[in-house]
Every structure is written in C-alpha cells, then in structure tokens.
Design a protein around this motif. Structure first.
Motif, short mmCIF file in Angstrom:
data_model
loop_
_atom_site.label_atom_id
_atom_site.label_comp_id
_atom_site.label_asym_id
_atom_site.label_seq_id
_atom_site.Cartn_x
_atom_site.Cartn_y
_atom_site.Cartn_z
N LYS A 78 42.04 46.56 58.08
CA LYS A 78 41.69 47.88 57.56
C LYS A 78 42.51 48.21 56.32
CE LYS A 78 40.83 52.69 58.85
NZ LYS A 78 41.33 53.26 57.58
N THR A 79 43.78 47.81 56.32
CA THR A 79 44.63 48.03 55.15
C THR A 79 44.05 47.33 53.93
OG1 THR A 79 46.53 47.98 56.67
CG2 THR A 79 47.00 47.97 54.31
N ILE A 80 43.60 46.09 54.13
CA ILE A 80 43.00 45.33 53.02
C ILE A 80 41.74 46.03 52.53
CG2 ILE A 80 41.95 43.14 52.36
CD1 ILE A 80 43.69 41.83 54.55
N VAL A 86 41.73 48.14 44.46
CA VAL A 86 42.92 48.92 44.09
C VAL A 86 44.11 48.00 43.87
CG1 VAL A 86 44.51 50.74 44.79
CG2 VAL A 86 42.07 50.92 45.35
N GLU A 87 44.51 47.27 44.92
CA GLU A 87 45.66 46.39 44.80
C GLU A 87 45.64 45.32 45.89
OE1 GLU A 87 49.27 48.56 45.30
OE2 GLU A 87 48.71 49.39 47.26
N TYR A 168 43.43 40.27 48.12
CA TYR A 168 42.89 41.30 47.24
C TYR A 168 41.37 41.20 47.23
CZ TYR A 168 41.75 43.89 42.96
OH TYR A 168 41.22 44.77 42.06
N LEU A 169 40.70 42.32 47.45
CA LEU A 169 39.25 42.40 47.34
C LEU A 169 38.93 42.94 45.95
CD1 LEU A 169 38.26 43.85 50.84
CD2 LEU A 169 38.70 41.48 50.16
N ALA A 170 38.33 42.09 45.12
CA ALA A 170 38.13 42.43 43.72
C ALA A 170 36.94 43.36 43.47
CB ALA A 170 37.95 41.15 42.89
N ASP A 171 36.22 43.71 44.51
CA ASP A 171 35.10 44.66 44.44
C ASP A 171 35.46 45.85 45.32
OD1 ASP A 171 32.76 46.13 44.77
OD2 ASP A 171 31.48 44.37 45.01
N ALA A 172 35.51 47.03 44.73
CA ALA A 172 35.94 48.23 45.46
C ALA A 172 34.98 48.60 46.58
CB ALA A 172 36.10 49.40 44.49
#
Length: 341
Positions: A78-80, A86-87, A168-172
């Motif tokens: 969930k944090t990811i 974002v980051e 990191y997920l590069a798509d918001a």
C-alpha cells in the motif's frame, strides 16, 4: 483419539495415538482465509510454541503484501501504491524479491500473471463487494472504465532498484496487486521457516495453497484432496495427490465470486480481456515451490488448455489438473493422482 486444545489464542488438535504425536492448529488473521497447520512434535507445548512462531511469521508477510491497510513502521505494498508517480519507496527484501519474482512470472506466462494489474482489479473488487452487499443491484464494471484503467498496467513502469532496495511506480495511476502470487510466496517462506524452527514433518494450508514440509512421520506422503468446484455435488473431492516437500495450489471460480443477472463472475480477471475467464471451473498445480504453483494456477486459469498444457510441459517439476465448466478433467502428462497402498 483427538483432543481439542486452545493455546495462546490458537486452536490445536492433538492425536494421541501417534509417536511422535500429531497435532493440528489453525488461525484466521492472515490473507483473509483460514490457515491450518498439521505437524508432528514431542509434546503439546512444543507444537503450540512452534505454531505461535509460524503465525507471527505469516502475519508479517500478510502485512507486507497488504494493499488495503497501513501498519506502523512498515513500508508495504500500500505504501508503494500510495507513492505511485511521487517517489521510490525503500522496502524489505521480502517485498523486493516478491516483485522481482512477479516480473519473472509475467514474462514466463506472457502477461497472464500480472502484478501491475491493480488498477483494473481494484475496479472489479469494488463492483464485486457492492454486488455481494446488494445482490439485486449487482452490476458489471463499465467497459469504458475498464479500458481506461487498463491503460495504466505497464509492468515496465514498475522500477526495481536492487542496489537501493527501492520500488517506484512510474505511472501515478497504476497500482500493484500480488493476490495471484503473494499468498503462495509467503507459504513457501513459511515452510522454510518451519524447517528452521525444527518442524520437519508438517502440512501447511493457507486457503487453497497447500505446502508439505517433508512427509508424514511414518515416511508416507501427505494426502491432499482436490475440491470439487461443484460444491453441492455428492462427490466433494475429485482427486487426491501425495505431497512430500511439494505444493498444491488450486484456483477456481467457485468460492470468490458474485452474480449479475444470474451469471457468475469470479475474482480472477484475464489481463487479455479485462473480464473473468470462462475456460475452466478450477485449475490445480503441483510444484516444488508454492509461489510458482500459485502464479501458474492463476495464469493457467486465464489460458485455453492447449496453451496452458504447453506452458506446463516446458517447466521442470510442474504438473497441472484442469476441471472444465462441464466437469471434464484433464491432466498434464506427469500429474499423479494419489493411490493408497
């Protein structure tokens, strides 16, 4: 004779006619299902203490792979997801390795196992939950919304940095969902931990994920039944397999589903169509590794038989059993049904 025992909030069952004695225990606080562990120990206290350690370990994995809740001091999935676009998030090795494994299985299954499919799965989850609460108003997710969300499932945008142990997920608008592998992966880790703490003969069952640690104390395989997906049938089990240091995982349409206009829609969604597949009622996979078995049971459920059996035949130590919607049962070439000697 069996005796029911309650120890540290865990329910245990002792079989007095075994030496070492056989015990069973269960708990209910992990992966939204019942965990049952059967094993042999020298005493009730010894088994109960090991059971408590195993419960704590599985709770740890449950929290790491949770996409719905946060926990103090824990960076979990969930944090990811909350930090998508974002980051990067620094994570425990148990998350990093799971996601790395998930990307590997994505390639092996040609995208049928898809850990970056959360945006679509979450929409189905919302409609399924609402349909279960209000069956008369149950609806399918709008096709346009499914297609819009499916624009945000590019697994190449799941960026894993091994050196910094970050994700990191590069798509918001994308999100991870490891429901197709998380439980099996955790069960395999739990089996390894059971060996570490001295539980050398055990059978671990977490929902439809079953993993054998060794064999039974008398040297014979653990016998595990494959449930009939037709739950009201007079024949509750279709077959049984023998497990010794192996795993059996079943995926099916008969437990987690909702109905719309009399049609059943299960929780497994095919990334090719964004809809629940209609090929089979259940698929069971035998493998040495529970994570692999979990990933494949979902993937094979999303494939036609010819494609699925070809995948299985090209993987060492993997076998499968398919149950069609019409009840027809098919097996891979090396699938072995257990027979009492």
């Amino acid at each position: 004779m069996a005796v029911v025992i309650v120890f540290a909030g865990l329910v245990c069952m002792q079989y007095r006619d075994q030496n070492p004695q056989r015990y069973e225990g269960q708990f209910f606080d992990c992966f939204d299902t019942v965990t049952m562990i059967t094993g042999y120990a020298d005493s009730q206290q010894d088994f109960s203490e090991k059971l408590e350690l195993l419960q704590a370990k599985l709770v740890y994995y449950h929290q790491l792979y949770d996409i719905y809740h946060t926990y103090d001091g824990v960076n979990n999935l969930k944090t990811i997801n909350d930090n998508a676009g974002v980051e990067a998030v620094k994570v425990d090795a148990e998350i990093f390795d799971l996601l790395k494994f998930g990307k590997e299985m994505y390639d092996k299954t040609e995208g049928r196992l898809h850990i970056a499919y959360g945006s679509v799965l979450s929409l189905w989850h919302e409609y399924r939950e609402e349909g279960l609460r209000n069956p008369l108003q149950a609806k399918l997710p709008p096709q346009a919304e499914l297609e819009a969300r499916a624009a945000h499932i590019d697994i190449e945008k799941v960026i894993l940095d091994e050196q910094s142990s970050t994700v990191y997920l590069a798509d918001a608008q994308m999100s991870l969902d490891v429901g197709s592998i998380g439980k099996g992966y955790a069960v395999q880790k739990l089996a390894a931990y059971a060996r570490e703490i001295g539980l050398k003969h055990a059978l671990i069952s977490v929902g439809g994920n079953v993993c054998a640690v060794g064999e039974r104390a008398d040297g014979t395989p653990w016998r595990v039944g494959i449930e009939n997906p037709t739950l009201d049938s007079e024949k509750p089990y279709l077959a049984a397999v023998g497990l010794s240091d192996g795993c059996l995982v079943t995926s099916g349409d008969y437990q987690r589903y909702y109905e719309v206009d009399g049609e059943r829609y299960c929780h497994i969604i095919d990334p090719e169509t964004n809809m629940p597949p209609q090929y089979f009622a259940s698929v069971s996979v035998q493998a040495e590794d529970s994570g692999v078995a979990d990933a494949l049971s979902t993937s094979l459920f999303n494939m036609e038989y010819a494609q699925g059996v070809s995948l299985v035949d090209n993987m060492e130590g993997v076998e499968a059993m398919w149950v069609g919607k019409d009840g027809e049962i098919r097996y891979s070439s090396g699938f072995k049904v257990y027979e009492e000697k």
